[in-house]
Design a protein around this motif. Structure first.
Motif, PDB file in Angstrom:
ATOM      1  N   PRO A 173       0.814  -1.225   0.000  1.00  0.00           N
ATOM      2  CA  PRO A 173       0.000   0.000   0.000  1.00  0.00           C
ATOM      3  C   PRO A 173       0.845   1.271   0.000  1.00  0.00           C
ATOM      4  O   PRO A 173       0.533   2.218  -0.733  1.00  0.00           O
ATOM      5  N   ASN A 174       1.911   1.312   0.790  1.00  0.00           N
ATOM      6  CA  ASN A 174       2.757   2.508   0.804  1.00  0.00           C
ATOM      7  C   ASN A 174       3.403   2.746  -0.554  1.00  0.00           C
ATOM      8  O   ASN A 174       3.498   3.890  -1.022  1.00  0.00           O
ATOM      9  N   ARG A 175       3.854   1.675  -1.182  1.00  0.00           N
ATOM     10  CA  ARG A 175       4.487   1.808  -2.490  1.00  0.00           C
ATOM     11  C   ARG A 175       3.482   2.197  -3.567  1.00  0.00           C
ATOM     12  O   ARG A 175       3.831   2.811  -4.577  1.00  0.00           O
ATOM     13  N   GLN A 176       2.218   1.835  -3.367  1.00  0.00           N
ATOM     14  CA  GLN A 176       1.197   2.275  -4.317  1.00  0.00           C
ATOM     15  C   GLN A 176       1.063   3.797  -4.288  1.00  0.00           C
ATOM     16  O   GLN A 176       0.824   4.430  -5.317  1.00  0.00           O
ATOM     17  N   PHE A 177       1.251   4.392  -3.120  1.00  0.00           N
ATOM     18  CA  PHE A 177       1.231   5.848  -3.045  1.00  0.00           C
ATOM     19  C   PHE A 177       2.449   6.450  -3.746  1.00  0.00           C
ATOM     20  O   PHE A 177       2.367   7.534  -4.337  1.00  0.00           O
ATOM     21  N   ASP A 178       3.578   5.761  -3.701  1.00  0.00           N
ATOM     22  CA  ASP A 178       4.741   6.215  -4.456  1.00  0.00           C
ATOM     23  C   ASP A 178       4.432   6.218  -5.954  1.00  0.00           C
ATOM     24  O   ASP A 178       4.841   7.125  -6.690  1.00  0.00           O
ATOM     25  N   PHE A 179       3.709   5.194  -6.403  1.00  0.00           N
ATOM     26  CA  PHE A 179       3.322   5.141  -7.809  1.00  0.00           C
ATOM     27  C   PHE A 179       2.354   6.274  -8.148  1.00  0.00           C
ATOM     28  O   PHE A 179       2.454   6.895  -9.217  1.00  0.00           O
ATOM     29  N   LEU A 180       1.427   6.581  -7.241  1.00  0.00           N
ATOM     30  CA  LEU A 180       0.521   7.701  -7.463  1.00  0.00           C
ATOM     31  C   LEU A 180       1.283   9.025  -7.559  1.00  0.00           C
ATOM     32  O   LEU A 180       0.948   9.892  -8.370  1.00  0.00           O
ATOM     33  N   LYS A 181       2.316   9.175  -6.749  1.00  0.00           N
ATOM     34  CA  LYS A 181       3.139  10.383  -6.825  1.00  0.00           C
ATOM     35  C   LYS A 181       3.806  10.485  -8.195  1.00  0.00           C
ATOM     36  O   LYS A 181       3.921  11.581  -8.761  1.00  0.00           O
ATOM     37  N   HIS A 199      -6.728  -3.305  -9.964  1.00  0.00           N
ATOM     38  CA  HIS A 199      -7.687  -3.789  -8.980  1.00  0.00           C
ATOM     39  C   HIS A 199      -7.572  -2.998  -7.676  1.00  0.00           C
ATOM     40  O   HIS A 199      -8.256  -3.315  -6.704  1.00  0.00           O
ATOM     41  N   SER A 200      -6.700  -2.009  -7.639  1.00  0.00           N
ATOM     42  CA  SER A 200      -6.406  -1.297  -6.408  1.00  0.00           C
ATOM     43  C   SER A 200      -7.283  -0.072  -6.213  1.00  0.00           C
ATOM     44  O   SER A 200      -7.208   0.885  -7.000  1.00  0.00           O
ATOM     45  N   PRO A 201      -8.108  -0.025  -5.153  1.00  0.00           N
ATOM     46  CA  PRO A 201      -8.883   1.193  -4.866  1.00  0.00           C
ATOM     47  C   PRO A 201      -7.987   2.399  -4.603  1.00  0.00           C
ATOM     48  O   PRO A 201      -8.397   3.537  -4.855  1.00  0.00           O
ATOM     49  N   ILE A 202      -6.778   2.166  -4.113  1.00  0.00           N
ATOM     50  CA  ILE A 202      -5.848   3.275  -3.878  1.00  0.00           C
ATOM     51  C   ILE A 202      -5.522   3.962  -5.197  1.00  0.00           C
ATOM     52  O   ILE A 202      -5.572   5.192  -5.317  1.00  0.00           O
ATOM     53  N   LEU A 203      -5.187   3.187  -6.215  1.00  0.00           N
ATOM     54  CA  LEU A 203      -4.858   3.779  -7.510  1.00  0.00           C
ATOM     55  C   LEU A 203      -6.095   4.382  -8.168  1.00  0.00           C
ATOM     56  O   LEU A 203      -6.008   5.425  -8.827  1.00  0.00           O
TER      57      LEU A 203
END
Length: 250
Positions: A173-181, A199-203
């Motif tokens: 999850p933390n790395r998904q935020f890095d990808f969003l950045k 499939h990620s709600p974060i993305l």
């Protein structure tokens, strides 16, 4: 390698893809049996630099992205323009390479640079880069997720069109935020278009992106809160133990 083309026009560069009405297709064969093509009039417009596609397994997200990648000049196996990192000679499954010839695309302008990332072919592409002697590729000496992030940061720092098929597959999850950045930087740079399936709600929650859902009725705009992915995650967070027990007892 494809010659890089500079442009002063902002993304999206790929404006529209649609099914050629004159193409001869077998509506009973994959992928034309998917809900996406059932009516024979498939069309997808891109009106923002970042487009996100959500949907259940098997609805055709990867096949569509592969076809768009081929239209953009990439190999359906992944990589950059001119890369052939994956051997398709023994492939049994029908992929985007079969769909691309019956699709048409509208560009403004046509961009000949970028990257097609497929989670399942990451290692093949990384080995291809290592064997080609890339001095910056060193992706395989890191953990799976760290390798993903290094590839994204190194390959997506340039202008172009970038297609991501399930980029979250090895990311915490933390790395998904890095990808969003990274996506935010690409958007703010004003020279990159990104299309991703996830499939990620974060993305899916990336502000400003266009979110589409692929399902039984084809491809439709959707709010994050109305996706199955978000609903399941919300129910899990409310009462994880009871939710998991109920799901596995169904």
């Amino acid at each position: 390698m494809a010659k890089q083309r500079q442009t002063t026009l902002p993304p999206p560069y790929l404006r529209r893809v649609w099914l050629d009405p004159e193409a001869e297709i077998d509506a009973t064969a994959y992928p034309f049996c998917l809900p996406l093509f059932r009516r024979g009039d498939f069309e997808l417009d891109f009106d923002r630099p970042i487009t996100i596609v959500a949907g259940e397994n098997g609805v055709g997200k990867s096949t569509l992205l592969e076809a768009i990648a081929v239209l953009a000049g990439f190999d359906e196996g992944g990589g950059g323009p001119g890369y052939r990192a994956v051997d398709h000679s023994q492939a049994r499954e029908v992929g985007g390479g079969e769909l691309a010839p019956v699709l048409k695309a509208s560009w403004l302008p046509k961009i000949g640079q970028g990257w097609f990332f497929r989670a399942e072919s990451f290692f093949s592409v990384a080995r291809y880069l290592d064997e080609a002697g890339s001095l910056t590729a060193d992706f395989l000496s890191h953990s799976h997720g760290e390798g993903f992030i290094r590839l994204f940061e190194e390959r997506c720092a340039r202008p172009g069109i970038f297609i991501f098929d399930e980029p979250e597959s090895a990311l915490s999850p933390n790395r998904q935020f890095d990808f969003l950045k990274l996506l935010r930087r690409m958007e703010q740079g004003g020279q990159s278009q990104a299309i991703l399936a996830t499939h990620s709600p974060i993305l899916m929650a990336l502000p400003g992106a266009r979110l589409l859902q692929m399902g039984r009725y084809g491809l439709e705009p959707v709010a994050l809160e109305d996706t199955d992915h978000f609903r399941i995650t919300r129910e899990f967070v409310i009462d994880p133990h009871a939710f998991v027990e109920a799901m596995i007892d169904e």
